[in-house]
Write a protein that holds these residues in place. Sequence first.
Motif, PDB file in Angstrom:
ATOM      1  N   THR A  14     -29.064 -40.623 100.797  1.00 17.39           N
ATOM      2  CA  THR A  14     -28.900 -40.786  99.350  1.00 17.39           C
ATOM      3  C   THR A  14     -28.717 -39.426  98.680  1.00 17.39           C
ATOM      4  N   LEU A  15     -27.886 -39.399  97.640  1.00 18.21           N
ATOM      5  CA  LEU A  15     -27.752 -38.200  96.824  1.00 18.21           C
ATOM      6  C   LEU A  15     -28.632 -38.347  95.588  1.00 18.21           C
ATOM      7  N   PHE A  16     -29.561 -37.424  95.409  1.00 15.47           N
ATOM      8  CA  PHE A  16     -30.424 -37.405  94.228  1.00 15.47           C
ATOM      9  C   PHE A  16     -29.852 -36.396  93.232  1.00 15.47           C
ATOM     10  N   VAL A  17     -29.459 -36.894  92.067  1.00 18.85           N
ATOM     11  CA  VAL A  17     -28.915 -36.058  90.998  1.00 18.85           C
ATOM     12  C   VAL A  17     -30.059 -35.779  90.012  1.00 18.85           C
ATOM     13  N   ILE A  41     -28.608 -30.173  88.107  1.00 16.46           N
ATOM     14  CA  ILE A  41     -27.623 -30.148  87.034  1.00 16.46           C
ATOM     15  C   ILE A  41     -28.111 -29.325  85.848  1.00 16.46           C
ATOM     16  N   GLY A  42     -27.270 -28.342  85.452  1.00 15.20           N
ATOM     17  CA  GLY A  42     -27.476 -27.604  84.219  1.00 15.20           C
ATOM     18  C   GLY A  42     -26.672 -28.227  83.099  1.00 15.20           C
ATOM     19  N   ALA A  43     -26.774 -27.635  81.903  1.00 13.92           N
ATOM     20  CA  ALA A  43     -26.127 -28.221  80.724  1.00 13.92           C
ATOM     21  C   ALA A  43     -25.214 -27.208  80.052  1.00 13.92           C
ATOM     22  N   VAL A  44     -24.043 -27.706  79.579  1.00 11.63           N
ATOM     23  CA  VAL A  44     -23.123 -26.914  78.776  1.00 11.63           C
ATOM     24  C   VAL A  44     -22.875 -27.638  77.464  1.00 11.63           C
ATOM     25  N   PRO A  67     -28.807 -23.518  89.763  1.00 14.64           N
ATOM     26  CA  PRO A  67     -28.491 -24.930  89.961  1.00 14.64           C
ATOM     27  C   PRO A  67     -27.202 -25.102  90.752  1.00 14.64           C
ATOM     28  N   ASP A  68     -26.774 -26.356  90.920  1.00 10.69           N
ATOM     29  CA  ASP A  68     -25.580 -26.648  91.708  1.00 10.69           C
ATOM     30  C   ASP A  68     -24.354 -26.921  90.865  1.00 10.69           C
ATOM     31  N   LEU A  69     -24.534 -27.540  89.712  1.00 13.20           N
ATOM     32  CA  LEU A  69     -23.419 -28.040  88.934  1.00 13.20           C
ATOM     33  C   LEU A  69     -23.891 -28.208  87.492  1.00 13.20           C
ATOM     34  N   SER A  70     -22.941 -28.318  86.557  1.00 14.30           N
ATOM     35  CA  SER A  70     -23.292 -28.521  85.158  1.00 14.30           C
ATOM     36  C   SER A  70     -22.454 -29.633  84.557  1.00 14.30           C
ATOM     37  N   ALA A  71     -22.942 -30.113  83.378  1.00 16.05           N
ATOM     38  CA  ALA A  71     -22.244 -31.174  82.662  1.00 16.05           C
ATOM     39  C   ALA A  71     -22.610 -31.076  81.196  1.00 16.05           C
ATOM     40  N   PRO A  72     -21.850 -31.733  80.317  1.00 15.51           N
ATOM     41  CA  PRO A  72     -22.178 -31.694  78.886  1.00 15.51           C
ATOM     42  C   PRO A  72     -23.590 -32.223  78.617  1.00 15.51           C
ATOM     43  N   GLY A  73     -24.373 -31.442  77.854  1.00 10.18           N
ATOM     44  CA  GLY A  73     -25.758 -31.846  77.579  1.00 10.18           C
ATOM     45  C   GLY A  73     -26.213 -31.531  76.169  1.00 10.18           C
ATOM     46  N   VAL A  74     -25.285 -31.204  75.283  1.00 13.51           N
ATOM     47  CA  VAL A  74     -25.630 -30.854  73.911  1.00 13.51           C
ATOM     48  C   VAL A  74     -25.040 -31.892  72.961  1.00 13.51           C
ATOM     49  N   GLY A  75     -25.907 -32.507  72.146  1.00 10.52           N
ATOM     50  CA  GLY A  75     -25.447 -33.488  71.166  1.00 10.52           C
ATOM     51  C   GLY A  75     -24.797 -34.698  71.807  1.00 10.52           C
ATOM     52  N   ILE A  76     -25.443 -35.269  72.798  1.00 12.72           N
ATOM     53  CA  ILE A  76     -24.873 -36.398  73.537  1.00 12.72           C
ATOM     54  C   ILE A  76     -25.267 -37.705  72.867  1.00 12.72           C
ATOM     55  N   LEU A  77     -24.291 -38.536  72.596  1.00 15.93           N
ATOM     56  CA  LEU A  77     -24.549 -39.840  72.002  1.00 15.93           C
ATOM     57  C   LEU A  77     -25.183 -40.749  73.036  1.00 15.93           C
ATOM     58  N   ALA A  78     -26.278 -41.407  72.635  1.00 18.70           N
ATOM     59  CA  ALA A  78     -26.996 -42.262  73.581  1.00 18.70           C
ATOM     60  C   ALA A  78     -27.618 -43.421  72.831  1.00 18.70           C
ATOM     61  N   PRO A 101     -26.974 -37.698  83.714  1.00 16.31           N
ATOM     62  CA  PRO A 101     -26.330 -39.013  83.890  1.00 16.31           C
ATOM     63  C   PRO A 101     -24.809 -38.940  83.993  1.00 16.31           C
ATOM     64  N   HIS A 102     -24.187 -37.950  83.333  1.00 19.37           N
ATOM     65  CA  HIS A 102     -22.745 -37.794  83.492  1.00 19.37           C
ATOM     66  C   HIS A 102     -22.387 -37.616  84.965  1.00 19.37           C
ATOM     67  N   VAL A 103     -23.140 -36.739  85.628  1.00 20.37           N
ATOM     68  CA  VAL A 103     -22.839 -36.432  87.024  1.00 20.37           C
ATOM     69  C   VAL A 103     -23.179 -37.615  87.928  1.00 20.37           C
ATOM     70  N   ALA A 104     -24.293 -38.290  87.633  1.00 27.14           N
ATOM     71  CA  ALA A 104     -24.645 -39.469  88.426  1.00 27.14           C
ATOM     72  C   ALA A 104     -23.550 -40.519  88.339  1.00 27.14           C
ATOM     73  N   GLY A 105     -22.958 -40.682  87.135  1.00 29.97           N
ATOM     74  CA  GLY A 105     -21.876 -41.633  86.982  1.00 29.97           C
ATOM     75  C   GLY A 105     -20.646 -41.243  87.772  1.00 29.97           C
ATOM     76  N   VAL A 106     -20.297 -39.965  87.750  1.00 22.95           N
ATOM     77  CA  VAL A 106     -19.138 -39.503  88.532  1.00 22.95           C
ATOM     78  C   VAL A 106     -19.414 -39.670  90.025  1.00 22.95           C
ATOM     79  N   ALA A 107     -20.666 -39.396  90.440  1.00 24.10           N
ATOM     80  CA  ALA A 107     -21.015 -39.583  91.859  1.00 24.10           C
ATOM     81  C   ALA A 107     -20.830 -41.035  92.268  1.00 24.10           C
ATOM     82  N   ALA A 108     -21.168 -41.966  91.373  1.00 26.99           N
ATOM     83  CA  ALA A 108     -20.984 -43.394  91.682  1.00 26.99           C
ATOM     84  C   ALA A 108     -19.510 -43.732  91.844  1.00 26.99           C
ATOM     85  N   LEU A 109     -18.676 -43.168  90.967  1.00 28.24           N
ATOM     86  CA  LEU A 109     -17.224 -43.400  91.089  1.00 28.24           C
ATOM     87  C   LEU A 109     -16.691 -42.824  92.390  1.00 28.24           C
ATOM     88  N   LEU A 110     -17.184 -41.648  92.740  1.00 30.68           N
ATOM     89  CA  LEU A 110     -16.728 -41.010  93.982  1.00 30.68           C
ATOM     90  C   LEU A 110     -17.193 -41.803  95.199  1.00 30.68           C
TER      91      LEU A 110
END
Length: 886
Positions: A14-17, A41-44, A67-78, A101-110
């Motif tokens: 399993t991949l843990f994000v 995951i870091g934030a940009v 960290p390993d990777l980053s994704a948008p994490g500022v002002g995210i609509l939820a 969660p952005h990265v977890a979603g992309v991992a699921a698509l991959l």
Amino acid sequence: MAAAVNTLSQETGTLFVIAAGNVGAPTSIGSPGAADSALTIGAVDSADQPAYFTSQGPRLGDNALKPDLSAPGVGILAARSSYVAGTGSYTTMSGTSMATPHVAGVAALLAEKHPDWTGAQLKDGLMSTSKQLDDSVYTLGTGRVSVPDAIDAQITATGSADLGYYKWPYEENKPVTKAVTYSNSSDAPVELSLAAQGDPDGVVALADTTLTVPAHGTASTTVTGDGAKAAVGNLSGQILATSGGKTVAHTAFGMVKEEERYTLTVHVKDRDGAPTPAYLGVQKLAASADAFPAVVDDSGTLQLRLQPGNYYVDSFLDVHGSHGKDSLGLGYLANPEIKLDQDREITLDGRKLREIKADVGRTTQTRQLVMEVNRTAGGANYTGAVQVPIVYDSIFAAPTQKVTDGSFEYRTVWRLGRPMLQVDGVREAVVQPGTTLIEGRNRLAVVDAGNGAPADYTGKDVRGKAVLVRRSDALTPVELAQAAQDAGAKALFVTDDEPGRLNDWFGTDDYADRPLQVATVDAAGGAALAADAKAGRRIETTGTRNTPWVYDLTDQHKGSVPQGDLTYKPSKRELAVLDAKFYAVNPQDGGEFRYSITDTFPIGLGFLEKINYPAERTDYVSTGAGQTWHESVQTGPTVLEERSGLVAYQGGSHKELDWFKPVWHPWLGTGLGWGQQRAGNDLSFNTPGWGDSGPDHTGFGDVWSDDSMTQFTDVYVDGVQVDHATSSGAYAWDADPAEHTYKVTTDTTLDAKRWKLSTKGHAEWTFKSAQTPADRYTFLPLINLGFDVDTDLTGNVRAGSRIPVGIYAEYVKGAVGTGTLGGGKLEVSYDDGATWTSVALSGHGASWKGSLKVPNGAKFVSLRASAKDNKGGSVAQEITRAVGVK
């Protein structure tokens, strides 16, 4: 948790994000994101810049690449949780937990596209196809996740190559080689060109510059990092794999080359000499060096890699207390001067702890307790403090060596009083919140009710008696108290075997006090009460709601914590005795505390203690060179506050100290913190309206939220109003630099039904001022006016009597441009200011005395007074209903 992530990743594929964290500082990625196998995951932000809060690498301890990777994490609509303030179905939030969660979603698509891929392959695929960014890989990993690049990629690569930690001294380090593997999911072979980006000094070497990856196959090469060629610090970059002139995959690399450092090994032992976990404070004794915390795990040993220099290390450690098997103590352990010019080991040894006690020759209860330490050297200033929670029943300190550089001071500060509850034969009984004290001397039969459940009262007659129960997890404190109350008990004693004092809420579920006395006792006290119950003996108790005396004590040790006995036993010559009176027109609650202030410890720790007005009390206060006290007293219960300046008492002295004694009137005291100052052409004024007749007591009111009081302050320049403000603060900004006449006025009211006295007040100050230096505050020559009228504790004088009265004048402390004070005048009114009569005064300098013949039938005495100086300054005050008449 990080170890668990690695184990589960290996066992399940399993991949843990996992979010990197939101500390926003280097080496701040903690567990579980620190796991090797995790995709951390870091934030940009929207511009692909690092979020200020994103936690960064290298990984603490081994300096690994995270960290390993980053994704948008500022002002995210939820989606908005019902527990989040606001309206509507959505909200915006920021954090690495919003990026993950952005990265977890992309991992699921991959994973959907490549169902045969392992978690490690998914991780590499996401990292190696990300959008490259300019920031260090220790800040944002390989870059920002890219959905189309990850899904459409035919070539993926190993996500990162950690080229190691090049440790000081460098001689034993060797180059680090890591494999980099490329995978091709297309139907045709792909030829790659490889190059290292971000390698300025030839630190990084690739075994191959070209590589052919077969269709649906892999090909590998190696990358080697040689720290001998690297500069000190963090090196990061990317290995770019290009095909046809386009980058198709990239691999982050990183290396940490340590500056000159040495290992400080810290061992921590408890009072039995066993290794124990601990929290440490560590301070390098150098200018601009920040203190930092460190955690010692269950092994009792921690290794720190530190720059050369001198260090201070301490710990406030939980230890066995001095009152039996269930006693809990807090021990101060320190090494105040460690010269780190080579690897060194120190031991913070709990076996050396000595108990700290205060012995005043009578039975006392510790009401508040503070342990403080200060260490200065090399431009560093470290202060540690603990406001000791009630759970600790004893405190300790271990002796230290005497410092040779800078200063060191440890001190203890106590507030002691008469025990609220004393039980004969029991060392200590702690009255619990939400319960009702039985005051005075009482004799009670005692019944052992086991675990205190309702069933435990079956067949037992406890009505009007004391009950002993044993605390367990089966019943909450509220349930224990309710069961005893329902059974008709008059008092409840609760004991347990857990270390430390038991203290909890024993009131009702809706947080009201219950009509039952509840106190906790330690195991020995519980055993004594159980024996009383078994023998049918009555117990003697004494309840004291308001202590008739307090001790405010400090004991300090400079240079070192000494060897030997740490009991503080002050002599009469060391203490000041204060006959304190707390005035109030009607019975009411309030709060009071005296804060210990010295040059070394300029911030006093403590909290207001409840006091029932009116009251009298005897205070015993520590004295000595540099020892001052700041006192705060509130009434109403918290609407009016009297605040003293810094008071230095004389050892062996005996004085009176009055709080809220009339006349309540404006006083520009030293406890203000600001006001009556000019810097250049900016003037600021602070005129609290209800100082009492104690020495230098400044009185504030909550005029913003309490409708029983008002205050308005105005500033005039040559008769022209320049400011009008609610409350006591007012200003004259950008004043003309030439000398002008200034007038400050303040008008106050207090609701007569609630406060009775000082129902209306007016004060005004005049003075002359010109431009002062703009780089500092200059205190202005405003004149304070004080009143001296003897009243009883309810603020009344007797009708038909002649009473002495006095007024006095003085400049605000630190004022410049002062002159000679004089011209004191006083008028009196017995009809709320409708008519006034002059009072004959005698005196010299700035103090005048006279007397009032209070007529029969008068209800109140109003006063109007003034004074002036020989430089055009003056003060005048008019107080309606200054004192009452009975």
